[in-house]
Scaffold this active site. Structure first.
Site, PDB file in Angstrom:
ATOM      1  N   ARG A  43      -1.244   4.177   4.771  1.00  0.00           N
ATOM      2  CA  ARG A  43      -2.702   4.056   4.612  1.00  0.00           C
ATOM      3  C   ARG A  43      -3.332   3.855   5.991  1.00  0.00           C
ATOM      4  NH1 ARG A  43      -4.828  -0.278   0.370  1.00  0.00           N
ATOM      5  NH2 ARG A  43      -4.510  -1.766   2.070  1.00  0.00           N
ATOM      6  N   SER A 112      -5.205   4.943  -8.547  1.00  0.00           N
ATOM      7  CA  SER A 112      -5.578   3.546  -8.755  1.00  0.00           C
ATOM      8  C   SER A 112      -6.420   3.409 -10.016  1.00  0.00           C
ATOM      9  CB  SER A 112      -6.379   3.026  -7.557  1.00  0.00           C
ATOM     10  OG  SER A 112      -5.605   3.041  -6.384  1.00  0.00           O
ATOM     11  N   LYS A 141      -8.241  -5.094   1.551  1.00  0.00           N
ATOM     12  CA  LYS A 141      -9.081  -3.995   1.082  1.00  0.00           C
ATOM     13  C   LYS A 141     -10.237  -4.589   0.300  1.00  0.00           C
ATOM     14  CE  LYS A 141      -8.810   0.326  -1.584  1.00  0.00           C
ATOM     15  NZ  LYS A 141      -7.952   1.175  -2.435  1.00  0.00           N
TER      16      LYS A 141
END
Length: 518
Positions: A43, A112, A141
């Site tokens: 990521r 997700s 996040k």
């Protein structure tokens, strides 16, 4: 659909901003792979495309050498450029159908999800796995949705169990060595559990990612410690083992750490001493790690206060004891009396595992999400025995715990076996903190019988209620005021009888097994 078999057990998600000084992301990933990480998601939210691709190539060499997949977060172009095994996308990213068209049928696509509706659409769209959460608040996040907690995980796993049992599901969101066991074990529903946990900061920010990865993988693979098999659940067999538990309390002097309603502090300390255990009353968070490290220590959380600050204190203590697999008993005092307390109960259940949950009818019904009637700390509801047993068994099954519902008849269940105990005396309902001190006794018994929590609960309730009967029968007892010291005396005397091998007092035990008719 991707034809390869993927092990999602320990799913590493990278974040370059969390890497400790003196090392690199590549080095952290390499060490994590040595520790047992089974899949990696790269990521890079802020990297330029060329830098992203260069890093992805380096990490892909590591994952290929280890025989594990590398997924790219969001960026299909990067995944295609390095021929990664797949991608992970979010609800606001490219749609699954387009991603599949671009990547082809053999690549992994994860999505997700936070809600059953999102999981339903993801399954229909043909994803290969679900990333569920955030489970808890996370600093790595900024979530677009509030944390879903254990209850949210259960909802999605329940859906998968009935519709698509073989769709892998991985939880994410502040999962670490302190929270992993609860996330894995408490979210499981009949015939369905998580396939793994996704971890970010616990590994990437660690000075020793290899060791942390190894410990996390062990947690994923190990069965819940409370899954013990008891051969004989008949009342006579359980009662016969009660003296052993009480004698062991005196022999080992377990530490009972109380977070308790302050009106009960002195009484609870005296009762704990009377049964042979050692009480400590500490609300000092910096001490919790030390107390939870004591081998024969245990925690009683008696929800005397339900303020946000108090809930954070409870959670801090529970986290330390859960992490070390030490016993925790929960007394949801007045759990259904106010909105504040109902929210406190939800918060604690969403982040904690309790070995025993003890309360009166109103409290247990509130914890189970059933309608309850409470006046302060007192329960004013009066349901049928069938209804109470149904609620108790359901709560025990859902929370993987032992539930003790107190009243004129006490109900104890592990979700499979349910006993109804009929000992006790009316004086117990006429003194302050009678239920609170039962929590002290249950915690002491649990500490020496963690392998059989049901037996510990039966032993604690019988010791307390039969001691109450014997105390009330003393000539010196004229009412509730003289009953309390007599009760403490009888607890002390019964404990000594058990230490000497005398179990004659248990002839007074009134225990029946209850089986629901429907």
């Amino acid at each position: 659909m991707a034809p390869i078999k993927v092990d999602y057990s320990l799913y590493l998600v990278t974040d370059p901003n969390l890497v400790p000084d003196g090392t690199t992301l590549e080095e952290q990933v390499e060490k994590a792979i040595k520790g047992g990480v089974t899949i990696v998601q790269l990521r890079e939210k802020d990297a330029e495309t060329k830098d992203f691709i260069d890093r992805a190539k380096k990490i892909h060499e590591m994952t290929k050498a280890a025989g594990i997949p590398l997924l790219i977060n969001d960026r299909l172009d990067v995944a295609l450029a390095i021929d990664a095994e797949g991608v992970h996308i979010g609800q606001d990213d490219i749609d699954v159908a387009t991603a599949r068209k671009l990547l082809g049928p053999d690549k992994i696509i994860g999505l997700s999800v936070n809600y059953v509706s999102e999981a339903t659409k993801a399954v229909e769209d043909g994803v290969d796995y679900l990333g569920v959460g955030a489970v808890y608040d996370t600093s790595t996040k900024i979530p677009k949705q509030p944390p879903i907690g254990i209850s949210g995980l259960r909802k999605i796993l329940s859906y998968l169990s009935s519709v698509h049992r073989y769709m892998p599901a991985v939880a994410i969101g502040s999962i670490n060595l302190q929270t992993a066991r609860n996330v894995l074990n408490l979210s499981a529903v009949p015939s369905r559990s998580l396939d793994g946990i996704a971890v970010v900061s616990a590994i990437i920010a660690s000075p020793d990612p290899e060791t942390v990865s190894r410990e996390l993988l062990q947690i994923v693979k190990e069965p819940p410690y409370w899954m013990s098999v008891v051969k004989d659940r008949t009342p006579p067999a359980i009662i016969a083992d009660v003296p052993t538990i009480i004698a062991k309390v005196q022999e080992t002097t377990p530490l009972v750490h109380h977070l308790i309603n302050r009106v009960a502090t002195n009484f609870a300390a005296n009762v704990t001493l009377a049964v042979g255990a050692s009480p400590v009353m500490s609300e000092n968070i910096p001490e919790f790690a030390d107390f939870s490290s004591i081998e024969n220590g245990s925690l009683l959380v008696n929800m005397g206060f339900a303020t946000p600050e108090a809930v954070e204190m409870y959670l801090a203590a529970i986290t330390e004891y859960n992490q070390r697999l030490r016993p925790v008993v929960y007394d949801p005092v007045a759990g259904g009396a106010s909105t504040l307390r109902k929210e406190a109960v939800k918060a604690l259940l969403n982040r904690s595992h309790f070995d025993i949950i003890k309360g009166n009818e109103g409290e247990i019904f509130a914890v189970a999400g059933e309608m309850s009637h409470m006046r302060g700390v007192d329960s004013t509801s009066s349901s049928s025995m069938e209804k109470k047993v149904h609620v108790v068994e359901g709560l025990a099954t859902k929370e993987k715990t032992i539930v003790v519902l107190t009243g004129p008849q006490d109900i104890i269940s592990d979700g499979i076996t349910t006993f109804v105990l009929s000992n006790g005396h009316d004086y117990l309902s006429s003194i302050t903190a009678s239920g609170c001190v039962l929590g002290s006794i249950l915690t002491a018994c649990l500490t020496v019988s963690l392998e059989d929590r049901f037996l510990a609960a039966v032993a604690g309730v019988l010791l307390y209620t039969i001691a109450a009967e014997r105390a009330a029968a003393q000539p010196s007892v004229r009412g509730p005021g003289t009953f309390v010291p007599a009760l403490i005396d009888e607890l002390y005397l019964l404990r000594n009888m058990c230490a000497k091998g005398d179990s004659s007092w248990l002839s007074a035990a009134k225990v029946e097994r209850f089986v629901l008719t429907s």
